[in-house]
Structure formats: C-alpha cells, structure tokens
Design a protein around this motif. Structure first.
Motif, mmCIF file in Angstrom:
data_model
loop_
_atom_site.group_PDB
_atom_site.id
_atom_site.type_symbol
_atom_site.label_atom_id
_atom_site.label_comp_id
_atom_site.label_asym_id
_atom_site.label_seq_id
_atom_site.Cartn_x
_atom_site.Cartn_y
_atom_site.Cartn_z
ATOM 1 N N ALA A 19 0.880 -1.220 -0.137
ATOM 2 C CA ALA A 19 0.019 0.044 -0.059
ATOM 3 C C ALA A 19 0.932 1.194 -0.046
ATOM 4 O O ALA A 19 0.588 2.258 -0.553
ATOM 5 N N GLY A 20 1.971 1.097 0.743
ATOM 6 C CA GLY A 20 2.691 2.376 0.621
ATOM 7 C C GLY A 20 3.739 2.640 -0.703
ATOM 8 O O GLY A 20 4.345 3.750 -0.818
ATOM 9 N N GLY A 21 3.835 1.640 -1.355
ATOM 10 C CA GLY A 21 4.442 1.627 -2.582
ATOM 11 C C GLY A 21 5.899 1.867 -2.550
ATOM 12 O O GLY A 21 6.573 2.257 -3.454
ATOM 13 N N VAL A 86 -6.585 1.266 -11.452
ATOM 14 C CA VAL A 86 -7.026 0.269 -10.599
ATOM 15 C C VAL A 86 -6.235 -0.227 -9.352
ATOM 16 O O VAL A 86 -6.651 -0.177 -8.286
ATOM 17 N N TYR A 87 -4.843 -0.211 -9.519
ATOM 18 C CA TYR A 87 -3.805 -0.363 -8.468
ATOM 19 C C TYR A 87 -3.810 0.997 -7.812
ATOM 20 O O TYR A 87 -3.430 0.931 -6.471
ATOM 21 N N LYS A 88 -4.004 1.947 -8.200
ATOM 22 C CA LYS A 88 -3.818 3.255 -7.502
ATOM 23 C C LYS A 88 -4.973 3.271 -6.437
ATOM 24 O O LYS A 88 -4.809 3.750 -5.071
ATOM 25 N N ILE A 89 -6.280 2.840 -7.005
ATOM 26 C CA ILE A 89 -7.378 3.162 -5.973
ATOM 27 C C ILE A 89 -7.232 1.681 -4.876
ATOM 28 O O ILE A 89 -7.659 1.982 -3.853
ATOM 29 N N LEU A 94 -6.325 0.058 0.674
ATOM 30 C CA LEU A 94 -5.311 -0.734 1.514
ATOM 31 C C LEU A 94 -4.641 0.421 2.533
ATOM 32 O O LEU A 94 -4.468 0.266 3.839
ATOM 33 N N MET A 95 -4.406 1.624 2.126
ATOM 34 C CA MET A 95 -3.822 2.697 3.334
ATOM 35 C C MET A 95 -5.065 3.025 4.124
ATOM 36 O O MET A 95 -4.708 3.370 5.110
ATOM 37 N N PRO A 106 -11.024 -0.766 3.696
ATOM 38 C CA PRO A 106 -12.321 -0.436 4.205
ATOM 39 C C PRO A 106 -13.476 -1.184 3.513
ATOM 40 O O PRO A 106 -13.282 -1.479 2.395
ATOM 41 N N LYS A 107 -14.713 -0.922 4.130
ATOM 42 C CA LYS A 107 -15.937 -1.479 3.314
ATOM 43 C C LYS A 107 -16.244 -0.954 2.077
ATOM 44 O O LYS A 107 -16.422 -1.438 1.171
#
Length: 156
Positions: A19-21, A86-89, A94-95, A106-107
């Motif tokens: 998530a932190g990249g 997609v992976y950006k969102i 995840l952050m 989150p939900k």
C-alpha cells in the motif's frame, strides 16, 4: 503475540508494504515472485506474490521467528482495463485499512469514478473476504482473500 499486538503490527506492515508503494524495498526472487519484507521489534512479515495479471500470494507474520498468522490472496483486473488506475485506488483503499479488521481495505472507498468495495466475514483470528473495484457499476477488479492464526496447537 496477542490479537491487539497483531492488529497494530498489520497496520504498520501494510503502510510500509504494498500500500505504501516503497518498491525499492521489494525483493525479486529467483522463482519470479516478489517479496516485501517488513520488521518491527520481534515481529516480521513476509509478503510474497506472483504477478502481474492476474496475481496471487501470501503474507506471513512471524513473532520471535515463529510463523503465527497468514493471509492468502488472489486477484485480477478485467481484460482491456488499464491496471494503473485500478492499483492506485487499491493502494488508497489499503492505506485506509480498518484498525479492528486489518487484513485489507475498508468496506468502501471511492476515488473519482472508481469504487472499492470490501466484504468479509470473521476477525483477524480467522477470516475470508472479497474486494471489488467497479467503474460506473462495471466490475473491473476482484480479489479473494482468507487467513488467520497458524500453528496454535499441534497437528499434521
């Protein structure tokens, strides 16, 4: 390691990991997989995955050198869809990992026209779930995950 300590570690691990990249800390393995290691005190994680598209992997948490928790996951981006947005969102979701259920995002989380939805059952002890990303209600990403404590008593 108790449940509270595990949850705190998973939050820290997640922010320092995928998530932190921080891709410069990722290790490309001989088998073609990628490992994202993280260590904090007596705890360490080993997030190892294959992919590209589709992708699959596992995250193992160890305490004082002994594996205590695992999560396995598998996901894909729909054909013809650009993966970067997609992976950006996904990273954004995840952050925002919930502190009480720190195994994915989150939900729900929205960025622009993309919406991340996550449904799960269980707790960090034993859980399974599915995350989806849609664009204008069209499914463009899906992943399944499951996990929990390991090696709490004898067996095998």
């Amino acid at each position: 390691m108790d449940k509270h300590a595990l949850k705190k570690f998973l939050i820290a691990c997640n922010k320092a990991g995928y998530a932190g990249g921080e891709e410069k800390k990722w290790i490309k393995e001989r088998d073609g997989s990628t490992t994202i290691p993280f260590k904090l005190g007596d705890c360490e994680s080993h997030d190892n995955f294959f992919g590209g598209e589709p992708y699959g992997g596992r995250t193992v948490v160890s305490y004082k050198g002994k594996p205590v928790w695992i999560m396995v996951y598998y996901g894909w981006v729909a054909e013809g869809i650009q993966t970067d947005p997609v992976y950006k969102i996904l990273r954004g979701a995840l952050m925002r990992m919930p502190e009480d259920t720190p195994f994915r995002g989150p939900k729900q989380y929205t960025e622009g026209t993309l919406t991340y939805d996550n449904k799960w059952i269980g707790d960090v002890d034993r859980f399974s779930g599915e995350e989806r990303i849609t664009e204008s209600e069209k499914l463009i990403y899906k992943a399944n995950y499951m996990g929990g404590w390991v090696d709490k008593r004898g067996g095998v």
